[in-house]
Design a protein around this motif. Structure first.
Motif, PDB file in Angstrom:
ATOM      1  N   GLU A   7     -52.409 -77.169 106.624  1.00 40.86           N
ATOM      2  CA  GLU A   7     -51.204 -77.311 107.438  1.00 40.86           C
ATOM      3  C   GLU A   7     -51.573 -77.782 108.842  1.00 40.86           C
ATOM      4  O   GLU A   7     -52.746 -77.906 109.183  1.00 40.86           O
ATOM      5  N   VAL A   8     -50.543 -77.994 109.648  1.00 40.40           N
ATOM      6  CA  VAL A   8     -50.768 -78.474 111.008  1.00 40.40           C
ATOM      7  C   VAL A   8     -51.726 -77.538 111.746  1.00 40.40           C
ATOM      8  O   VAL A   8     -51.599 -76.315 111.661  1.00 40.40           O
ATOM      9  N   ASN A   9     -52.649 -78.126 112.481  1.00 39.42           N
ATOM     10  CA  ASN A   9     -53.557 -77.356 113.334  1.00 39.42           C
ATOM     11  C   ASN A   9     -54.311 -76.265 112.587  1.00 39.42           C
ATOM     12  O   ASN A   9     -54.519 -75.186 113.108  1.00 39.42           O
ATOM     13  N   SER A  10     -54.688 -76.553 111.370  1.00 43.41           N
ATOM     14  CA  SER A  10     -55.436 -75.524 110.659  1.00 43.41           C
ATOM     15  C   SER A  10     -56.930 -75.750 110.798  1.00 43.41           C
ATOM     16  O   SER A  10     -57.725 -75.045 110.206  1.00 43.41           O
TER      17      SER A  10
END
Lengths: 751, 446
Positions: B54-57
């Motif tokens: 996911e975003v910014n993982s």
């Protein structure tokens, strides 16, 4: 029915802190959340007390009922967010008691926990843990309740395997933890007179992956605990508040997600906790969408864990502007305050001991404090903390960057435009009306009293005529009283008709929106299928429809409210006429004009309900597989949308109707109550006069010493009463203005 | 690179150059060379590691860890919303992939593409030895997972340790086919955000419990964001988590390469055999071609009998061999020891139990393959005198030798001989005495 566990724990009542939050110095304690609203409430209660002494029984009853409502006012604040966004930690920081709610690195909170502040505990219990009832447990145990039900409706015979596994695991664990106790506990509650430090861990913590310890295992009762209610003294709140901690959403353990969703319904304010590292992810957005029905002026966003950012100074700005932009897209025109901070920092500041310092200095996030100029760089070493002054500086810096002070301000401000404030405003207006009505009634009584005195001195023989006139007046008064009662009923009936008409109209509008959407979705789906592009995942655009329904609801409700207010404005002169018959100078309450706040718009909470159409894409593909032709698919989807949204429409109409008739009942009751109050005052005066004339007649002639002595006192009393009423209505006007200003501020900020 | 792959590649390359050296005007050979070239390309490509999440993982951080510090020009790929493929190259190079194909970017500026070109992905060539063992595909979080996994053998799902594994992550991952689960690693990033070792253990325990059986392994790493350090040399996490991660990925890549070598070998064997069947099919003189046609008609009729169920597999094979012995004797008299060209050989019947396929379809396939093999053998016999251009004979022998060794036909013929001889001591067809060995391996050249 429950059992009382006594323990040698800390006292709960009073200002004593729960748990072991003893490290906080008084200098860093913050408080006073909701103070302005509390001040207004206290003033109103005072006004109510004064008013009660000035009124006839009819008025007194109204005022004491309103006072009771005032006393019971509670602002409910729910803290929501995805799992592991730090909700429990945030609450601990907010109420400045780092050990109050148990926290952990794995998803930990399992039950909805209500913390009651500034409210008397029923039965003197400090903590009540309510277990699921037999039926609720069966519902969960037999397949996850609502989600299961929805899935069944969407794809008949489709078994959500995962949910079943989760339920099985839950059942096994509960059995293992509770053994034979299990069956006796369902439907019951545990009561505690005090709260021990570890008490909550047995009820609201999952206890997953916890090292084995002796004694009662962690989370022993967590599988069957539905809600926990803790009574906590005043905390940082000046106004009575119930703060609700929820298990996170987006939990792969589906049942916890389910429990959270159910608890979202009935709060006044929502604090949505996000994490700085993954702010407003898709799941956060869908949570916010689900909450769309909860009025948008009632959300505060807390961006937690800014200490996780690698370079806070550089990234925080980006994070905040991203969140702001995204919120603007989702909720155009809404003012949603955003506060950034770190619950961890706040808790550390509140309990800045050696181990807290060790942990703080392990991370490089502290550098931010010196970037802000709050702590000199050379002081940001562990050794510098040996000096009390340095520690204190760090503590202050942590506290101010933790977002806590800003959060207190934001909550206070939002409480000023909450449902609670709205209620206060309504009561203030009612009090003002009754005060001014009472003032004019008293004034007219005072006027006639001086008349009578004049007449009596000059012409005693006419007392017989006077008596006859009084009897005549009594008849009129009686008639007017009856007429007021009848016209009250009449008006009520007419208002009911108006509301029914408007609600039918509203229903038609809502249903039209649903039908249009359903047929559009049908066409889109059929078109896609006919072009041979059977969508693997077809997602229903529920947001669009919800927005549309919210708009229809808003305009429909406003139209209905305007009609009700207009009708009341037309009725007012009639009442006036009626009263003029008996009291020429009396003022009657008139319906306010252009005051939209008068009828609070109900929330569109039913819109936030999770319908089968919102289900995850993989379930959809199963649905699509089952239907052969595009036309059949389309027809199915159309009827599915209609049937899924029908209950939503029903509930929306019901909530609008409830709000309107509630308002009408209250205002009608107050208007007529005030009139009756005047009639009662007149009656009292007539009886008094009749008594005095009768005694005159009995004396034959000459002045009645008794009455002539009484009169000056009577006049003095009435004059005082007029002054008091005047002062009260003045004060109530100010209060009303203050309350309205709170709303004005919120609206101003929104534009 | 994996040893088995290297060995196979060497074999294929040798065979291909032999075939090419024969310079035969033969379609079958041309197809075979093209096919082998493709196989070489596939085999030579290091297994691809796709990084999802996911975003910014922490996806790009994980790519950094896999690659080692400082080699990836992050300034270029940072903030890029398209997949970035990082693979081995002799020197640092950069390509933009648009709807028009791959385009080398001379200077770092994927944003300076001519208008109308839509950037689909970026390829970065980096001279790092690690990239010999695996390629790295860094994906934008919005990408549809199904699109990116097609060409990836290994999948890494990134999740932030402090929140790791939410329902939305589970929903995406569980939607992927089980093949992805088998070669999937769950990497929890930002391990350094956890307070202490006990927390790390607890998180790992939870992740293993709730994600089983959807991942092969769970690894916690401290993927430090490269941008937070001034000097690139500390971009490697200090707790050895990078080494652990790389070791895991390399082991997995090795295993995949091994499997791929096995599978590749099978495909190549089949390709070589097919080529062998069709070799020189249009190169015979009329008389020789007629003899071949005659055999094809007879064997075809036998196969039809089998397909219609009017003959047993054992019977058909026996007849095939008898027909073959007859045809060979015709083509080169004296080939079949102790027999004239007569077809009247004692039949034995019912040689069924010697390990031939039992299912009808499999039996038919077996018989067809045998017939095709025999056709090819007959063509060899005929080629001794029947080639239109006798000078080509030596080239064909060379090509044939390369194909037979690549297809491992020597072994296949041995096996055939075994089957025939082991017919429960019963004297089977005279064909058993054809000395299958003389067609196998280097024997052909003598």
């Amino acid at each position: 029915m429950g059992e009382i566990h006594q323990g040698e724990a800390l006292a709960v009542n009073g200002s004593a802190s729960l748990g072991s939050g003893g490290g906080a110095s008084s200098a860093t304690r913050l408080g006073g959340i909701g103070a302005p609203l509390q001040a207004l409430r206290q003033q109103l209660l005072g006004c109510g007390k004064s008013l009660a002494t000035l009124l006839e029984p009819a008025g007194q009853a109204l005022v004491s009922e309103a006072s009771r409502v005032l006393e019971q006012q509670v602002c409910r604040i729910a803290v929501v967010g995805q799992i592991k966004s730090g909700k429990s930690s945030f609450i601990n920081a907010l109420v400045q008691d780092p050990a109050l709610l148990p926290t952990d690195v794995t998803p930990w909170t399992t039950a909805v926990t209500n913390l009651h502040f500034g409210q008397a505990a029923p039965g003197n219990h400090a903590a009540v843990f309510q277990f699921f009832s037999e039926g609720e447990w069966q519902g969960l145990a037999e397949g996850g309740g609502r989600i299961r039900e929805l899935t069944q409706r969407l794809v008949p015979g489709f078994e959500p395997e995962l949910l079943r596994q989760h339920v099985e695991a839950l059942r096994r664990r509960a059995g293992a933890r509770l053994g034979s106790e299990f069956n006796q506990l369902l439907g019951r509650a545990h009561y505690f007179a005090s709260i021990q430090a570890d008490l909550l861990r047995h009820y609201v913590c999952s206890g997953d992956f916890a090292p084995n310890t002796a004694g009662v295992p962690l989370g022993k009762y967590s599988d069957i605990t539905k809600t926990a209610d803790l009574y906590c003294g005043d905390g940082p709140f000046d106004y009575p508040v119930t703060l609700t901690d929820t298990p996170g959403t987006n939990d792969p353990f589906l049942i916890r997600d389910e429990i959270t969703r159910r608890s979202l319904e009935s709060a006044d304010l929502y604090i949505v906790v996000l994490t700085a590292r993954q702010p407003l992810s898709q799941s956060d957005v869908s949570l916010l969408r689900l909450m769309h029905g909860l009025n948008r002026e009632r959300i505060i966003v807390f961006v937690n864990r800014i200490d996780d950012l690698a370079d806070i100074g550089r990234e925080l700005g980006q994070v905040l502007s991203f969140v702001e932009k995204k919120l603007k897209e989702e909720f155009p025109g809404a003012h949603i305050p955003i506060v950034a901070g770190s619950a961890w920092w706040a808790s550390s500041a509140l309990n800045l001991d050696g181990s807290a310092l060790d942990r703080l200095f392990e991370r490089r996030s502290l550098g931010y404090l010196s970037e802000l100029g709050l702590v000199p760089r050379e002081e940001l070493v562990r050794k510098a903390m040996d000096y009390a002054a340095h520690r204190e500086r760090l503590r202050q810096a942590l506290l101010s960057t933790s977002g806590l002070p800003a959060m207190h301000r934001a909550v206070t401000e939002l409480m000023g435009s909450s449902q609670a404030a709205q209620c206060l405003g309504q009561i203030a207006r009612c009090f003002a009306e009754i005060a001014s009505a009472s003032e004019s009634a008293t004034r007219s009584e005072l006027g006639s009293l001086t008349d009578v005195r004049g007449g009596m001195v000059t012409a005693p023989p006419r007392s017989h005529d006077q008596l006859l006139q009084l009897e005549q007046e009594a008849r009129v008064l009686n008639e007017v009283g009856v007429q007021i009662g009848e016209s009250g009923k009449n008006i009520e009936a007419q208002l009911t008709d108006i509301i029914h008409e408007e609600m039918d109209e509203l229903r038609i509008g809502l249903e039209r929106a649903v039908n249009r959407h359903a047929s559009m979705e049908r066409d889109v789906l059929m078109d896609t299928l006919e072009r041979g592009r059977a969508p693997k995942i077809w997602t229903h655009e529920g947001v669009e429809l919800r927005r549309r329904l919210a708009a229809v609801f808003q305009s429909g409700f406003e139209r209905a409210a305007t009609r009700v207010l207009e009708f009341q404005a037309r009725v007012a002169p009639e009442l006036h006429e009626l009263l003029r018959l008996v009291a020429p100078g009396a003022s009657v309450p008139t319906a306010p004009e252009g005051r939209k706040l008068e009828i609070p718009t109900p929330t569109v909470a039913p819109l936030s309900r999770f319908v089968a159409l919102d289900l995850d894409g993989s379930w959809w593909s199963a649905f699509l597989r089952g239907r052969p032709s595009p036309a059949a698919c389309g027809a199915q989807i159309e009827s599915l949308i209609k049937s899924e949204f029908q209950p939503v429409v029903d509930d929306l109409v019901a909530s609008a109707e409830w709000a309107l008739s509630g308002y009408c009942a209250t205002t009608t009751k107050w208007s007529f109550g005030i009139c009756i109050n005047i009639v009662q005052a007149l009656e009292r005066r007539r009886e008094q006069l009749a008594r005095s004339y009768n005694s005159l007649k009995g004396n034959g002639e000459g002045t009645n010493l008794e009455t002539s002595q009484e009169r000056p006192a009577q006049v003095r009393l009435l004059t005082e009463r007029v002054q008091l009423c005047g002062a009260l209505s003045h004060q109530l006007d100010i209060i009303t203005r203050d309350i309205t200003r709170g709303f004005g501020r919120a609206q101003e900020l929104a534009t | 690179m994996n040893e088995a792959v290297v060995k196979l590649l060497t074999r294929v390359e040798n065979a291909r150059s032999q075939l090419a050296a024969a310079k035969l005007p033969d379609k079958a050979v041309a197809y075979c060379i093209a096919g082998l070239e493709r196989m070489e390309r596939v085999l030579a490509r290091a297994p691809r590691v796709a990084i999802l999440g996911e975003v910014n993982s922490g996806k790009t951080s994980v790519a950094d860890l896999l690659l080692g510090a400082g080699l990836l020009p992050t300034s270029v790929v940072g903030n890029t919303q398209v997949p970035v493929l990082i693979r081995y190259a002799d020197r640092l190079s950069l390509f933009a992939v648009t709807q028009n194909g791959r385009q080398r970017l001379t200077d770092y500026g994927p944003d300076d593409l001519p208008s109308g070109l839509e950037l689909r992905s970026i390829e970065v060539g980096v001279p790092s030895d690690r990239l010999l063992n695996f390629q790295i595909l860094d994906t934008p979080s919005l990408a549809d997972a199904a699109d990116t996994i097609n060409d990836a053998e290994i999948l890494i799902w990134c999740t932030v340790a402090t929140r790791a594994w939410t329902e939305s992550e589970r929903a995406v991952w569980s939607g992927l086919p089980p093949r992805c689960w088998r070669n999937g690693l769950l990497v929890a990033t930002h391990r350094d955000s956890l307070q202490d070792a006990a927390d790390v253990m607890k998180i790992e325990q939870r992740l293993r419990a709730v994600t089983a059986p959807m991942f092969r392994d769970v690894i916690l790493v401290s993927a430090a964001d490269a941008s937070e350090h001034a000097a690139p040399d500390i971009a490697v996490a200090r707790d050895g988590s990078a080494e652990t991660l790389v070791a895991h990925v390399e082991a997995l890549a090795d295993e995949i390469a091994e499997r791929r070598a096995l599978k590749g070998e099978k495909i190549i064997r089949r390709l070589a055999r097919l080529t062998f069947h069709h070799l020189a099919s249009a190169q015979l003189k009329t008389e020789a071609a007629n003899q071949l046609k005659d055999w094809e008609a007879r064997s075809g009729a036998l196969l039809d009998d089998l397909a219609h169920g009017s003959a047993s597999l054992a019977g058909v094979i026996e007849s095939l061999l008898r027909e073959f012995a007859h045809a060979v004797e015709l083509a080169r008299p004296g080939s079949v020891r102790g027999h004239s060209a007569s077809r009247e050989v004692a039949t034995s019947g019912g040689a069924g139990a010697v390990g031939w396929p039992l299912r009808a379809a499999a039996g038919q396939r077996f018989a067809r393959l045998l017939a095709a093999d025999l056709t090819a053998l007959l063509r060899i016999e005929l080629a001794h005198w029947g080639l239109r251009d006798p000078a080509k004979d030596i080239d064909y022998r060379m090509a044939r030798s390369a194909l037979v060794s690549l297809a491992d036909l020597g072994g296949a013929f041995d096996a055939l001989g075994q089957i025939l001889l082991s017919g429960r001591g019963r004297p089977v067809a005279a064909a058993a005495e054809i000395e299958p060995k003389r067609y196998g391996g280097s024997g052909l050249l003598h």
